[in-house]
Design an enzyme around this catalytic site. Structure first.
Site, PDB file in Angstrom:
ATOM      1  N   ASP A 220      13.852  -7.840  40.585  1.00 25.01           N
ATOM      2  CA  ASP A 220      13.071  -8.694  39.700  1.00 25.01           C
ATOM      3  C   ASP A 220      13.643  -8.532  38.299  1.00 25.01           C
ATOM      4  OD1 ASP A 220      11.289  -9.217  41.833  1.00 25.01           O
ATOM      5  OD2 ASP A 220      10.166  -7.400  41.366  1.00 25.01           O
ATOM      6  N   ASP A 259      14.514 -12.283  43.916  1.00 28.40           N
ATOM      7  CA  ASP A 259      13.202 -11.895  44.420  1.00 28.40           C
ATOM      8  C   ASP A 259      12.161 -12.456  43.453  1.00 28.40           C
ATOM      9  OD1 ASP A 259      11.237 -10.772  45.969  1.00 28.40           O
ATOM     10  OD2 ASP A 259      11.561  -8.731  45.277  1.00 28.40           O
ATOM     11  N   ASP A 263       7.048  -8.308  38.372  1.00 24.04           N
ATOM     12  CA  ASP A 263       6.043  -7.728  39.255  1.00 24.04           C
ATOM     13  C   ASP A 263       5.373  -6.523  38.603  1.00 24.04           C
ATOM     14  OD1 ASP A 263       6.692  -9.611  41.130  1.00 24.04           O
ATOM     15  OD2 ASP A 263       7.604  -8.223  42.556  1.00 24.04           O
ATOM     16  N   ARG A 316       2.765 -17.558  43.554  1.00 29.29           N
ATOM     17  CA  ARG A 316       2.540 -16.241  42.971  1.00 29.29           C
ATOM     18  C   ARG A 316       2.506 -16.288  41.440  1.00 29.29           C
ATOM     19  NH1 ARG A 316       6.569 -12.371  46.643  1.00 29.29           N
ATOM     20  NH2 ARG A 316       5.878 -13.133  48.677  1.00 29.29           N
TER      21      ARG A 316
END
Length: 442
Positions: A220, A259, A263, A316
Site C-alpha cells: 500500500d 493492493d 490501510d 473500500r
C-alpha cells in the site's frame, strides 16, 4: 413557485452558504501545509480520534539537529535512523523513488529478479492449461518469484519511527513506488505529500482465489499498523501513471500490481485522516484487515475521516472491521465510465458513523450500493446527500438489496469534531482544500 424557480433559488442558497463558509474558513497563507513553518504544526485540539488521550504532535519539538531535508530514498531512511525515536522533522523535497539505486535513480523490476525469474517463464509455467486450477503455484519458478519479491520489499518498505513529522516541501513533493510503514510506533504526522504507484513487480497467481482465480499483489502507499496517535493530512494517494485499468490481463484476469492505497490495521488506534485525496484506485482503504484479528482490534481502530475526497475508487472507502470509525464531511465522486462497487463496507463488529457526507455519483450507479454489508453489524448514517438530495442511505440500501439488511445505530456518538459543514457545501470546500499542495481551510 415554478419548479425551475425553486431550483434556481436553492442553488443561490447553497452558493450563499458556500461563500459564507469560505469567508469564515479561509486562513492566512502561513497555515497551509506547504507554507514555511508548517512542519511544526500539531493536530488541533478536538480534531478527530488522534486528539483523544493526549494529542498528536509528531516532530514539532525537534531540535535543529533533528530537522532534515531529503531528496531520495537513502536520505529518507538515513534521517529516520539518525534521529531514532527523538522528535524529528523530515522534509521531502522533489520526488523520492522507492524502487531506486543508492543514488536515488529509478530502477525497473528486472533489477530484483532472482534465480532466473521472468514474467514470461512464470506465465508459461502456471498457465491453467498447464498447471491446472486446483493448486496454488509451487516449485522452482514460484520460489524464484518469492525470492525476487523479498528483494523488492526491502527497497519498497520504509519504516517511519515514533515522534515524526514527515512533510512535503512546496506543492509538488512526491513519493513514488515506496510503501511508508507506520508500524508499532506512536505520534506521527504525515502531510503535504503525493503518494503514487506503489507497485508490486511480482504478483502471485492463485487459481484457487474465487471462481476464476486472481492475481494478488503486495504494498500500500501508506500503512498504519499497530500504531497510536497518527495524523494524516493534506496528502494525495493514487496509482500515478500505472492505473490498474491500463494493465494487461493474464489467464483472463487483470494483472493486479497494486493492493490498497492506505490501510489502518492490526490494533492501530487514535488516527485522524483529514483533507486528503484518494483517487483512481480499486481497493482503497481497509480499517481492520481480517475478521480473525479481533484479539488485536477490539477496542481499537478508532479512526476519524473528514474532508477527504474519494474520487473514482471502486470499493473500500473504507471497509471497516471492529473500529469506532467517524466519517463525516467527505466527498465521494464517481464519474462516468469509472468502476464502482461500493463506498462503505460494513464488516465484522464494525461501529461506523457516516454522517454529513456528499456523494456525486454518475447515472449508472445505484444508490443502494453505497453501503455494502459484509457482516452483521449496525451503523449510523444520517444527513448524507446524494447528487444534491438528502438520502437515507440505510433505507435505500435495505430497499434495493433486501437480502442484505442493515440495522440502524452504531451505539456511540462522535464528539471529536472541530466543525461540521453542511453536506451541500462539502464538495466546494473539499475541492478547494483537499490534497497535497492545497491550502488549509481550517
Amino acid at each position: 413557485m415554478p419548479a425551475r424557480m425553486r431550483h434556481v433559488r436553492a442553488i443561490a442558497v447553497v452558493m450563499g452558504c458556500a461563500s459564507l463558509a469560505l469567508a469564515v474558513s479561509l486562513p492566512a497563507q502561513a497555515s497551509s501545509p506547504h507554507a514555511k513553518g508548517a512542519e511544526r504544526s500539531v493536530l488541533p485540539s478536538g480534531d478527530g480520534w488522534a486528539a483523544a488521550d493526549g494529542s498528536t504532535t509528531g516532530g514539532a519539538a525537534a531540535t535543529p539537529d533533528h530537522v532534515y531535508t531529503v531528496t531520495n530514498r537513502a536520505e529518507l531512511i538515513a534521517a529516520f535512523e539518525d534521529a531514532g525515536d527523538a522528535p524529528k522533522i523530515v522534509r521531502i523535497a522533489g520526488t523520492v523513488h522507492g524502487n531506486s539505486d543508492a543514488a536515488g535513480t529509478p530502477i525497473g523490476c528486472e533489477a530484483y529478479q532472482q534465480d532466473g525469474y521472468t514474467l514470461e517463464k512464470y506465465l508459461a509455467a502456471y498457465d491453467p492449461a498447464v498447471w491446472g486450477t486446483e493448486e496454488v503455484p509451487s516449485g522452482p519458478l514460484e520460489d524464484a518469484r518469492v525470492k525476487s519479491a523479498k528483494l523488492q520489499a526491502a527497497a519498497v518498505n520504509v519504516n517511519v519511527p515514533s515522534n515524526t513529522t514527515l512533510i512535503g516541501v512546496g506543492k509538488d513533493a512526491t513519493v513514488i513506488g515506496a510503501s511508508l510503514q507506520v508500524k508499532n510506533v506512536s505520534n506521527v504526522i504525515i502531510r503535504n505529500l503525493s503518494f503514487e504507484d506503489t507497485y508490486d513487480c511480482f504478483p502471485q497467481w492463485d487459481p484457487t482465489d474465487g471462481d476464476t482465480g486472481h492475481w494478488n499483489s503486495e504494498y500500500d502507499n501508506l500503512v498504519v499498523y499497530g500504531s497510536r496517535h497518527v495524523w494524516v493530512d493534506h496528502n494525495t494517494f493514487s496509482d500515478g501513471d500505472r492505473p490498474d485499468a491500463d494493465q494487461p490481463r493474464y489467464f483472463d484476469e487483470l494483472f493486479q500490481q497494486h493492493d490498497g492505497l492506505f490501510d489502518i490495521v492490526r490494533g492501530a488506534d487514535l488516527v485522524t485522516v483529514s483533507w486528503n485525496v484518494l483517487k483512481d484506485h480499486d481497493k482503497t482503504m481497509l480499517i481492520g484487515n481480517s475478521d480473525g484479528a479481533g484479539a488485536d482490534d477490539r477496542g481499537k481502530l478508532r479512526v476519524t475521516l473528514h474532508h477527504n475526497l474519494f474520487k473514482d475508487v471502486n470499493e473500500r472507502a473504507p471497509r471497516v472491521r471492529f473500529g469506532q470509525v467517524d466519517s463525516y464531511n467527505n466527498h465521494f465522486v464517481s464519474t462516468k465510465g469509472s468502476a464502482y462497487g461500493y463506498t462503505y463496507g460494513i464488516g465484522a463488529e464494525s461501529r461506523l458513523v457516516a454522517e454529513h457526507n456528499a456523494f456525486t455519483l454518475n447515472s449508472g450507479v445505484d444508490k443502494a450500493t453505497v453501503l455494502k454489508k459484509w457482516s452483521e453489524s449496525s451503523l449510523t448514517a444520517g444527513d448524507n446527500y446524494v447528487n444534491g438530495r438528502k438520502t437515507d442511505l440505510i433505507a435505500v440500501h435495505n430497499a434495493g438489496v433486501p437480502a442484505e439488511q442493515l440495522t440502524v445505530g452504531a451505539g456511540w456518538t462522535p464528539e471529536l469534531r472541530t466543525k461540521v459543514d453542511h453536506p451541500l457545501v462539502v464538495p466546494l470546500l473539499v475541492g478547494l482544500g483537499a490534497g497535497a499542495g492545497r491550502p488549509t481551510l481550517r
